[in-house]
Design a protein around this motif. Structure first.
Motif, short mmCIF file in Angstrom:
data_model
loop_
_atom_site.label_atom_id
_atom_site.label_comp_id
_atom_site.label_asym_id
_atom_site.label_seq_id
_atom_site.Cartn_x
_atom_site.Cartn_y
_atom_site.Cartn_z
N THR A 131 0.82 -1.22 0.00
CA THR A 131 0.00 0.00 0.00
C THR A 131 0.85 1.27 0.00
OG1 THR A 131 -0.15 -0.08 2.43
CG2 THR A 131 -1.91 -1.14 1.18
N GLY A 132 2.16 1.12 -0.04
CA GLY A 132 3.04 2.30 -0.06
C GLY A 132 4.38 1.99 0.59
N ARG A 133 5.32 2.88 0.43
CA ARG A 133 6.65 2.67 0.99
C ARG A 133 6.60 2.60 2.52
NH1 ARG A 133 11.31 3.49 -2.24
NH2 ARG A 133 10.75 3.92 -4.41
N ILE A 134 7.43 1.75 3.08
CA ILE A 134 7.48 1.58 4.52
C ILE A 134 8.83 2.04 5.04
CG2 ILE A 134 5.87 -0.36 4.49
CD1 ILE A 134 8.29 -2.23 4.80
N SER A 135 8.95 2.16 6.34
CA SER A 135 10.19 2.63 6.95
C SER A 135 11.34 1.67 6.67
CB SER A 135 10.01 2.77 8.46
OG SER A 135 11.26 3.02 9.09
N VAL A 136 12.52 2.23 6.43
CA VAL A 136 13.71 1.42 6.19
C VAL A 136 14.13 0.68 7.46
CG1 VAL A 136 15.47 3.14 6.81
CG2 VAL A 136 15.96 1.45 5.02
N TRP A 137 13.57 1.08 8.61
CA TRP A 137 13.90 0.39 9.87
C TRP A 137 13.38 -1.04 9.89
CZ3 TRP A 137 17.65 2.23 12.59
CH2 TRP A 137 17.90 3.59 12.61
N TRP A 138 12.43 -1.36 9.02
CA TRP A 138 12.01 -2.76 8.88
C TRP A 138 13.20 -3.61 8.43
CZ3 TRP A 138 7.69 -5.40 10.18
CH2 TRP A 138 6.56 -4.67 10.53
N LEU A 139 13.95 -3.10 7.48
CA LEU A 139 15.13 -3.84 7.03
C LEU A 139 16.20 -3.91 8.12
CD1 LEU A 139 15.70 -2.74 3.31
CD2 LEU A 139 15.19 -5.03 4.17
N PHE A 140 16.32 -2.85 8.89
CA PHE A 140 17.28 -2.88 10.00
C PHE A 140 16.91 -4.01 10.97
CE2 PHE A 140 19.00 -1.65 14.11
CZ PHE A 140 20.27 -1.20 13.78
N LEU A 141 15.61 -4.16 11.25
CA LEU A 141 15.15 -5.24 12.13
C LEU A 141 15.47 -6.60 11.52
CD1 LEU A 141 13.60 -6.34 14.57
CD2 LEU A 141 11.47 -6.00 13.27
#
Length: 492
Positions: free
Chosen positions: A391-401
């Motif tokens: 539904t749209g771009r998400i925070s890059v912190w997801w990848l950090f996790l």
């Protein structure tokens, strides 16, 4: 006289370590800078259109190329170690390997149209890394007396820090230089990094105290002739086979990567068959340990299959699905590749203390099972992130996790794998088994690169969930047989 000798010893020591450790630390740091700098942008270069200065290849094909590129680096570590041991000596092997790597990056940095220099560059980097990577580690060990195990372990920890410093800095530096389709500046930065490493390696050579100067088991004249003949036949046969394949009109990049993947899988299969089916004067206990080791090898290959999708599938996700800002500051997608080495540097001491405190209560199979479980969990998180990103771009912190969870898995499996490889190696194959361990990386990278083809037939959440399920099931199977494996390994 004694006072003069004492001063000389102090000059050759840094914080109690041989001065040569600094030379090797910096060489490895800059080599890893060049390697991880290229790796961070290679997928994007391969998929960029020709108008953007790239290769214009489909994403699944590009992922497969990066996968077999990584696989071949680890695969060639076996002959690279053998060449140093029998022909060159580790010291010359590192110098020649680093020079070939630099030439490879220079080849890729030349801004000419066409793909020839790119493929030549990748081939040179693979060959040079296969020659440098196993032998620089050998030289670190050779700096210390055989009985000085504690200081040697500390020396390898310092060396490991150099690896991660280079890997941490490279994606940010190289990707920013390569922005706006300036790919050749990025490739050039990798070449400069390797050149700096080589310069200080030569300048600091006097501190290496003769480490790796001569081959450990130099070939006789007759063996040299035999080796030369076999090499010529092998290389000639491969060239003829490739030429005939091209002449048939059926050779494509995709088929070539599949062929290399199959070859990569066949190497450890053949090697394990050679060890277990031949006599080699193996004891019953050694055979039992090797059977247990095959289980761990397969588990490691599954782990690396998922873990080393970072520079391709996860890099692409960062570019296409995340808001590339950290604390309000914009970053490149490739900069997310710096998350992993940063987290490793933070958590290595934590896991080192943890394993000491757990002692023998937790065996290698259980640690491997935990590593597999964590890599599976990381892709469960990726599946959730992919669902939210629809539904749209998400925070890059997801990848950090995701990278944080993966680092927990890596530190449960990778250092333990090195240790258990040495522990379980039959006496007749002890000097070769660390190369066999690196084959698990090669198999995982090669297969992992092919998995991206599944994205043609399933959604991203389904893809990540499928790989997560494979890892979790493998973890459960390994855990179920953990006690039996501990018996085979002699831990109980």
């Amino acid at each position: 006289m004694s006072r003069e000798v004492s001063t000389q010893v102090e000059e050759h020591r840094v914080f109690g370590h041989p001065r040569g450790i600094v030379t090797l630390f910096l060489t490895e740091m800059w080599e890893r800078f060049s390697f991880y700098g290229l790796r961070a942008i290679l997928f994007f270069f391969l998929t960029a259109t020709v108008a953007q200065g790239g290769m214009g290849l489909p994403k699944p094909t590009s992922t497969a190329i990066v996968g077999v590129y990584g696989a071949l680096v680890y695969l060639l570590a076996l002959p690279g170690g053998w060449i140093a041991d029998r022909l060159l000596g580790a010291r010359r092997a590192v110098l020649i390997g680093g020079s070939v790597i630099m030439l490879g990056h220079i080849s890729m940095a030349i801004p000419l149209r066409g793909q020839g220099l790119v493929w030549l560059g990748l081939a040179l980097i693979v060959a040079g890394t296969g020659l440098l990577k196993p032998n620089i580690s050998t030289m670190v060990g050779a700096l210390y007396p055989e009985a000085d195990n504690a200081r040697r372990d500390a020396g390898f920890s310092i060396f490991y820090l150099g690896i991660n410093l280079g890997a941490f800095a490279a994606p940010y530096v190289v990707s920013n230089l390569a922005k706006d389709d300036r790919w050749h500046l990025g490739f050039g930065a990798a070449a400069v990094g390797m050149a700096i490493g080589l310069t200080q390696y030569v300048a600091g050579g006097r501190h290496l105290r003769g480490a790796g100067e001569t081959p450990g088991h130099r070939l006789t004249s007759e063996e040299r002739r035999h080796f030369g003949m076999i090499s010529a036949i092998g290389l000639g046969g491969a060239a003829v086979a490739l030429a005939l394949w091209a002449w048939s009109g059926t050779l494509t990049i995709d088929r070539f990567t599949v062929a290399l993947t199959i070859l990569t899988i066949m190497v450890p299969v053949g090697y394990f068959a050679y060890i277990l089916l031949g006599s080699h004067n193996l004891s019953t206990g050694e055979r039992a340990k090797m059977k247990a080791y095959i289980w761990l090898f397969i588990a490691a290959a599954i782990f690396w299959m998922i873990y080393d999708l970072a520079p391709t599938v996860l890099n692409d996700f960062a570019a296409e699905r995340t808001d590339l800002r950290i604390f309000g500051q914009p970053i490149t997608a490739a900069t997310t590749q710096s998350f992993n080495p940063l987290l490793i540097m933070i958590f290595v001491p934590v896991f080192a203390i943890l394993w000491v405190r757990l002692g023998g209560r937790v065996g290698a199979a259980q640690k491997f099972a935990f590593g597999l479980f964590m890599i599976g969990v990381s892709f469960v998180v990726m599946a959730l992130a992919a669902r939210l990103a629809e539904t749209g771009r998400i925070s890059v912190w997801w990848l950090f996790l995701v990278y944080l969870i993966q680092v927990f898995g890596e530190l449960s499996l990778s250092p333990v794998g090195l240790s258990v490889t040495v522990e379980l190696a039959p006496r007749a194959f002890r000097s070769q088994m660390l190369g066999v361990w690196y084959l698990s990386f090669a198999v995982g990278d090669a297969i992992g690169g092919q998995t991206a083809r599944l994205l043609r037939y399933m959604s991203e959440p389904a893809y990540f969930s499928t790989l997560a399920a494979i890892a979790v099931v493998a973890s459960a199977v390994l855990l179920a047989f953990a006690r039996r494996l501990r018996v085979l390994m002699g831990e109980l």
